[in-house]
Write an enzyme that holds these catalytic residues in place. Structure first.
Site, PDB file in Angstrom:
ATOM      1  N   SER A   1     -51.617  -2.374  17.637  1.00 49.22           N
ATOM      2  CA  SER A   1     -50.243  -2.664  18.062  1.00 49.22           C
ATOM      3  C   SER A   1     -50.147  -3.087  19.522  1.00 49.22           C
ATOM      4  O   SER A   1     -50.866  -2.559  20.383  1.00 49.22           O
ATOM      5  CB  SER A   1     -49.408  -1.399  17.857  1.00 49.22           C
ATOM      6  OG  SER A   1     -48.187  -1.497  18.544  1.00 49.22           O
TER       7      SER A   1
ATOM      8  N   GLU B   1     -47.934  -2.145  21.335  1.00 50.19           N
ATOM      9  CA  GLU B   1     -47.504  -0.932  22.035  1.00 50.19           C
ATOM     10  C   GLU B   1     -48.678  -0.332  22.823  1.00 50.19           C
ATOM     11  O   GLU B   1     -48.467   0.362  23.817  1.00 50.19           O
ATOM     12  CB  GLU B   1     -46.957   0.056  20.998  1.00 50.19           C
ATOM     13  CG  GLU B   1     -46.304   1.306  21.538  1.00 50.19           C
ATOM     14  CD  GLU B   1     -44.947   1.098  22.201  1.00 50.19           C
ATOM     15  OE1 GLU B   1     -44.336   0.024  22.032  1.00 50.19           O
ATOM     16  OE2 GLU B   1     -44.505   2.021  22.911  1.00 50.19           O
TER      17      GLU B   1
ATOM     18  N   TYR C   1     -47.559   7.663  19.930  1.00 51.65           N
ATOM     19  CA  TYR C   1     -47.891   6.636  18.928  1.00 51.65           C
ATOM     20  C   TYR C   1     -48.914   5.661  19.497  1.00 51.65           C
ATOM     21  O   TYR C   1     -49.936   5.365  18.866  1.00 51.65           O
ATOM     22  CB  TYR C   1     -46.616   5.890  18.515  1.00 51.65           C
ATOM     23  CG  TYR C   1     -46.884   4.616  17.745  1.00 51.65           C
ATOM     24  CD1 TYR C   1     -47.193   4.630  16.390  1.00 51.65           C
ATOM     25  CD2 TYR C   1     -46.834   3.366  18.387  1.00 51.65           C
ATOM     26  CE1 TYR C   1     -47.443   3.462  15.687  1.00 51.65           C
ATOM     27  CE2 TYR C   1     -47.082   2.193  17.699  1.00 51.65           C
ATOM     28  CZ  TYR C   1     -47.388   2.240  16.356  1.00 51.65           C
ATOM     29  OH  TYR C   1     -47.650   1.074  15.673  1.00 51.65           O
TER      30      TYR C   1
HETATM   31  P1  NAP Z   1     -43.692   1.023   8.133  1.00 46.98           P
HETATM   32  O1  NAP Z   1     -42.669   0.153   7.498  1.00 46.98           O
HETATM   33  O2  NAP Z   1     -43.263   2.222   8.899  1.00 46.98           O
HETATM   34  O3  NAP Z   1     -44.714   1.473   6.981  1.00 46.98           O
HETATM   35  C1  NAP Z   1     -45.645   2.504   7.197  1.00 46.98           C
HETATM   36  C2  NAP Z   1     -46.379   2.778   5.909  1.00 46.98           C
HETATM   37  O4  NAP Z   1     -47.308   3.858   6.125  1.00 46.98           O
HETATM   38  C3  NAP Z   1     -45.471   3.202   4.744  1.00 46.98           C
HETATM   39  O5  NAP Z   1     -45.967   2.673   3.548  1.00 46.98           O
HETATM   40  C4  NAP Z   1     -45.644   4.710   4.763  1.00 46.98           C
HETATM   41  O6  NAP Z   1     -45.381   5.323   3.511  1.00 46.98           O
HETATM   42  C5  NAP Z   1     -47.128   4.803   5.093  1.00 46.98           C
HETATM   43  N1  NAP Z   1     -47.509   6.146   5.558  1.00 46.98           N
HETATM   44  C6  NAP Z   1     -46.942   6.859   6.555  1.00 46.98           C
HETATM   45  N2  NAP Z   1     -47.552   8.051   6.679  1.00 46.98           N
HETATM   46  C7  NAP Z   1     -48.519   8.098   5.724  1.00 46.98           C
HETATM   47  C8  NAP Z   1     -49.472   9.067   5.335  1.00 46.98           C
HETATM   48  N3  NAP Z   1     -49.542  10.267   5.924  1.00 46.98           N
HETATM   49  N4  NAP Z   1     -50.315   8.765   4.311  1.00 46.98           N
HETATM   50  C9  NAP Z   1     -50.224   7.579   3.682  1.00 46.98           C
HETATM   51  N5  NAP Z   1     -49.345   6.613   4.005  1.00 46.98           N
HETATM   52  C10 NAP Z   1     -48.498   6.867   5.026  1.00 46.98           C
HETATM   53  O7  NAP Z   1     -44.613   0.154   9.128  1.00 46.98           O
HETATM   54  P2  NAP Z   1     -44.798  -1.437   9.213  1.00 46.98           P
HETATM   55  O8  NAP Z   1     -43.764  -1.980  10.128  1.00 46.98           O
HETATM   56  O9  NAP Z   1     -44.958  -1.997   7.859  1.00 46.98           O
HETATM   57  O10 NAP Z   1     -46.175  -1.522  10.002  1.00 46.98           O
HETATM   58  C11 NAP Z   1     -47.428  -1.528   9.313  1.00 46.98           C
HETATM   59  C12 NAP Z   1     -48.529  -1.082  10.271  1.00 46.98           C
HETATM   60  O11 NAP Z   1     -48.593  -1.973  11.382  1.00 46.98           O
HETATM   61  C13 NAP Z   1     -48.323   0.306  10.870  1.00 46.98           C
HETATM   62  O12 NAP Z   1     -49.605   0.863  11.057  1.00 46.98           O
HETATM   63  C14 NAP Z   1     -47.694   0.034  12.221  1.00 46.98           C
HETATM   64  O13 NAP Z   1     -47.967   1.078  13.111  1.00 46.98           O
HETATM   65  C15 NAP Z   1     -48.404  -1.257  12.597  1.00 46.98           C
HETATM   66  N6  NAP Z   1     -47.658  -2.179  13.466  1.00 46.98           N
HETATM   67  C16 NAP Z   1     -46.391  -2.558  13.143  1.00 46.98           C
HETATM   68  C17 NAP Z   1     -45.743  -3.477  13.938  1.00 46.98           C
HETATM   69  C18 NAP Z   1     -44.345  -3.943  13.610  1.00 46.98           C
HETATM   70  O14 NAP Z   1     -43.697  -4.523  14.497  1.00 46.98           O
HETATM   71  N7  NAP Z   1     -43.875  -3.757  12.388  1.00 46.98           N
HETATM   72  C19 NAP Z   1     -46.380  -4.020  15.065  1.00 46.98           C
HETATM   73  C20 NAP Z   1     -47.678  -3.605  15.351  1.00 46.98           C
HETATM   74  C21 NAP Z   1     -48.332  -2.704  14.532  1.00 46.98           C
HETATM   75  P3  NAP Z   1     -43.853   5.748   3.086  1.00 46.98           P
HETATM   76  O15 NAP Z   1     -43.212   4.470   2.579  1.00 46.98           O
HETATM   77  O16 NAP Z   1     -44.079   6.764   2.046  1.00 46.98           O
HETATM   78  O17 NAP Z   1     -43.186   6.251   4.339  1.00 46.98           O
HETATM   79  N1  GDD Z   2     -35.481   2.340  17.609  1.00 45.08           N
HETATM   80  C1  GDD Z   2     -34.576   2.134  18.587  1.00 45.08           C
HETATM   81  N2  GDD Z   2     -33.305   2.628  18.434  1.00 45.08           N
HETATM   82  N3  GDD Z   2     -34.949   1.443  19.681  1.00 45.08           N
HETATM   83  C2  GDD Z   2     -34.016   1.225  20.638  1.00 45.08           C
HETATM   84  C3  GDD Z   2     -32.702   1.681  20.528  1.00 45.08           C
HETATM   85  C4  GDD Z   2     -32.331   2.440  19.377  1.00 45.08           C
HETATM   86  O1  GDD Z   2     -31.197   2.887  19.218  1.00 45.08           O
HETATM   87  N4  GDD Z   2     -32.014   1.284  21.635  1.00 45.08           N
HETATM   88  C5  GDD Z   2     -32.859   0.602  22.392  1.00 45.08           C
HETATM   89  N5  GDD Z   2     -34.080   0.563  21.806  1.00 45.08           N
HETATM   90  C6  GDD Z   2     -35.288  -0.072  22.367  1.00 45.08           C
HETATM   91  C7  GDD Z   2     -36.509   0.845  22.425  1.00 45.08           C
HETATM   92  O2  GDD Z   2     -36.422   1.744  23.525  1.00 45.08           O
HETATM   93  C8  GDD Z   2     -37.614  -0.215  22.570  1.00 45.08           C
HETATM   94  O3  GDD Z   2     -37.750  -0.592  23.913  1.00 45.08           O
HETATM   95  C9  GDD Z   2     -37.079  -1.397  21.775  1.00 45.08           C
HETATM   96  O4  GDD Z   2     -35.684  -1.155  21.558  1.00 45.08           O
HETATM   97  C10 GDD Z   2     -37.753  -1.608  20.432  1.00 45.08           C
HETATM   98  O5  GDD Z   2     -37.749  -0.371  19.736  1.00 45.08           O
HETATM   99  P1  GDD Z   2     -38.207  -0.277  18.191  1.00 45.08           P
HETATM  100  O6  GDD Z   2     -37.473  -1.281  17.394  1.00 45.08           O
HETATM  101  O7  GDD Z   2     -38.127   1.145  17.801  1.00 45.08           O
HETATM  102  O8  GDD Z   2     -39.720  -0.803  18.236  1.00 45.08           O
HETATM  103  P2  GDD Z   2     -40.929  -0.423  19.200  1.00 45.08           P
HETATM  104  O9  GDD Z   2     -41.186  -1.621  20.076  1.00 45.08           O
HETATM  105  O10 GDD Z   2     -40.757   0.867  19.856  1.00 45.08           O
HETATM  106  O11 GDD Z   2     -42.134  -0.250  18.166  1.00 45.08           O
HETATM  107  C11 GDD Z   2     -42.321  -1.186  17.105  1.00 45.08           C
HETATM  108  O12 GDD Z   2     -43.177  -2.234  17.532  1.00 45.08           O
HETATM  109  C12 GDD Z   2     -44.515  -1.814  17.843  1.00 45.08           C
HETATM  110  C13 GDD Z   2     -45.270  -3.077  18.300  1.00 45.08           C
HETATM  111  O13 GDD Z   2     -45.067  -3.303  19.652  1.00 45.08           O
HETATM  112  C14 GDD Z   2     -42.887  -0.417  15.911  1.00 45.08           C
HETATM  113  O14 GDD Z   2     -42.885  -1.266  14.777  1.00 45.08           O
HETATM  114  C15 GDD Z   2     -44.313   0.042  16.163  1.00 45.08           C
HETATM  115  O15 GDD Z   2     -44.868   0.578  14.963  1.00 45.08           O
HETATM  116  C16 GDD Z   2     -45.129  -1.190  16.600  1.00 45.08           C
HETATM  117  O16 GDD Z   2     -46.467  -0.833  16.843  1.00 45.08           O
END
Ligand code: NAP
Ligand code: GDD
Length: 357
Positions: free
Chosen positions: A131, A133, A154
């Site tokens: 990520s 992050e 995280y």
């Molecule tokens: P998500 O929607 O939160 O999905 C997470 C998945 O992990 C869900 O299927 C969840 O199952 C499963 N999971 C959570 N805890 C588990 C456990 N203990 N055992 C088995 N499965 C478990 O995340 P996403 O946005 O699709 O992201 C996919 C991956 O990419 C994650 O690793 C995330 O950290 C990473 N990532 C995401 C982003 C982004 O912007 N979306 C960016 C960078 C990296 P349930 O459905 O049962 O909760």
């Molecule tokens: N969730 C959330 N809720 N975020 C907020 C809010 C709120 O009410 N208000 C402001 N924010 C700001 C957070 O502080 C952060 O700076 C930004 O919005 C994005 O927050 P999220 O959408 O929760 O995403 P994230 O950047 O913290 O994390 C996501 O992206 C990562 C990749 O950079 C997640 O998908 C992580 O799993 C992923 O790795």
């Protein structure tokens, strides 16, 4: 021979899109799901196949990233060609409340799966969902050589998992790749991530169900892209002759405030009349700006995102309007068909609304 993929996190945003593209490419897809007292498969229900169908290509297994025995048994039995490790406790704010659990699932979970691949003796390519992050306080733009300075439990767990992935590649010669993905969103995004929280609230406000939207830090900037394009990058990484690590993003950052303004003005609302801040949504430490430098992915994978920031906002608002039974403005839908992206998604809807973060 049909290629087999094993996917953790298949019920999540990315896992559901990845399963779709793998099935469309002819793969057999084997997914790990968590046992829950209610169904948690709504993002993949449209892919479900009758277990009695001899020709089915989607197989689901109960398991958990904390259960190494089950992971090893499954990998041994399935013997996949490709493993996509997407499962994680993926919410940054939640990780401050559950640091130990996040370390266990998001950090050690990757080690358990890597070890399961090694122990089961399979020759699978491995994708680790790393990520942006992880870059934390390192100034933008960020690329594969940018120092990792995590600012949350995280991010620290993802840094550990990143280096374990590199270690299994170097120590045991396993073909392991890290995709360092910047934020990517869609109508299937979980409702407590900021983009979806905003677009869902807008639909509720238009429907007369909600008046105010409470947010945290509006000044943070993120490089937001469209999730279905990012899962294509995951697949491309595992098709390369050599495993490697790649940054994936758009190269453009916008603040949370800009997202808010763009989304509210799209439906003709004034954000100033509806958006308030609440200290509970601020984080103890924040990542201020993330901007991807994707030169390596563009050159080596030929990967290029098409959906722009404004288009992403419109796609998500349209989907949330539809999920509330409202007529969408339509530009989001039009963008998808103009770009030939066949993702006329319904927004993920959790009837209870979840706990806001
Ligand atoms: P998500 O929607 O939160 O999905 C997470 C998945 O992990 C869900 O299927 C969840 O199952 C499963 N999971 C959570 N805890 C588990 C456990 N203990 N055992 C088995 N499965 C478990 O995340 P996403 O946005 O699709 O992201 C996919 C991956 O990419 C994650 O690793 C995330 O950290 C990473 N990532 C995401 C982003 C982004 O912007 N979306 C960016 C960078 C990296 P349930 O459905 O049962 O909760
Ligand atoms: N969730 C959330 N809720 N975020 C907020 C809010 C709120 O009410 N208000 C402001 N924010 C700001 C957070 O502080 C952060 O700076 C930004 O919005 C994005 O927050 P999220 O959408 O929760 O995403 P994230 O950047 O913290 O994390 C996501 O992206 C990562 C990749 O950079 C997640 O998908 C992580 O799993 C992923 O790795």
């Amino acid at each position: 021979m049909t290629r087999k993929a094993f996917v953790t996190g298949i019920t999540g945003q990315d896992g559901s899109y990845l399963a779709e593209i793998l099935l469309s490419k002819g793969y057999e897809v084997h997914g790990l799901i968590r046992r829950a007292s209610t169904f948690n498969t709504c993002r993949i229900d449209h892919l479900y196949e009758d277990p009695h169908d001899p020709d089915r290509r989607l197989f689901l297994y109960h398991g958990d990233l904390t259960d190494s025995l089950q992971l090893t048994n499954l990998l041994y039995d399935v013997a996949p060609d490709e493993v996509y490790h997407l499962g994680a406790q993926s919410h940054v704010k939640v990780s401050f409340e559950m640091p130990e659990y996040t370390g266990n699932v998001t950090g050690l979970g990757a080690t358990r799966l890597l070890e399961a691949v090694k122990r089961s003796g399979i020759k699978a390519s491995f994708y680790q969902a790393s990520s942006s992050e992880m870059f934390g306080s390192s100034p933008p733009p960020q690329d594969e050589d940018t120092p990792l300075r995590p600012r949350s439990p995280y991010a620290a767990a993802k840094v550990y998992a990143f280096w374990m992935a590199v270690n299994y590649r170097e120590a045991y010669g396993l073909p392991v790749s890290n995709g360092i993905l910047f934020n990517h969103e869609s109508p299937r995004r979980g409702e407590t991530f900021v983009t979806r929280k905003i677009t869902r609230a807008i639909a509720h406000i238009v429907a007369g169900k909600q008046k105010y939207l409470y947010l945290g830090n509006l000044d943070a900037k993120r490089d937001w892209g469209y999730a279905p394009e990012y899962v294509e990058a995951m697949w491309l990484m595992l098709q390369q002759a050599q495993p490697d690590d790649y940054v994936i993003g758009t190269g453009e950052a916008h603040s949370v405030r800009e997202f808010v303004d763009e989304a509210f003005s799209y439906v003709g609302l004034d954000a100033r009349e509806h958006v308030k801040t609440d200290s509970r949504y601020f984080r103890p430490t924040e990542v201020q700006v993330l901007i991807a430098n994707t030169k390596k992915a563009r050159q080596r994978l030929g990967w290029e995102p098409k959906v722009t920031f404004g288009q992403l906002v419109r796609i998500m608002v349209d989907a949330d309007m539809e999920s509330q039974g409202l007529k969408p403005i339509g530009e989001g839908r039009a963008t998808l068909s103009r770009l030939g992206l066949n993702h006329a998604d319904r927004a993920l809807v959790n009837p209870t609304g979840g706990v806001e973060r």
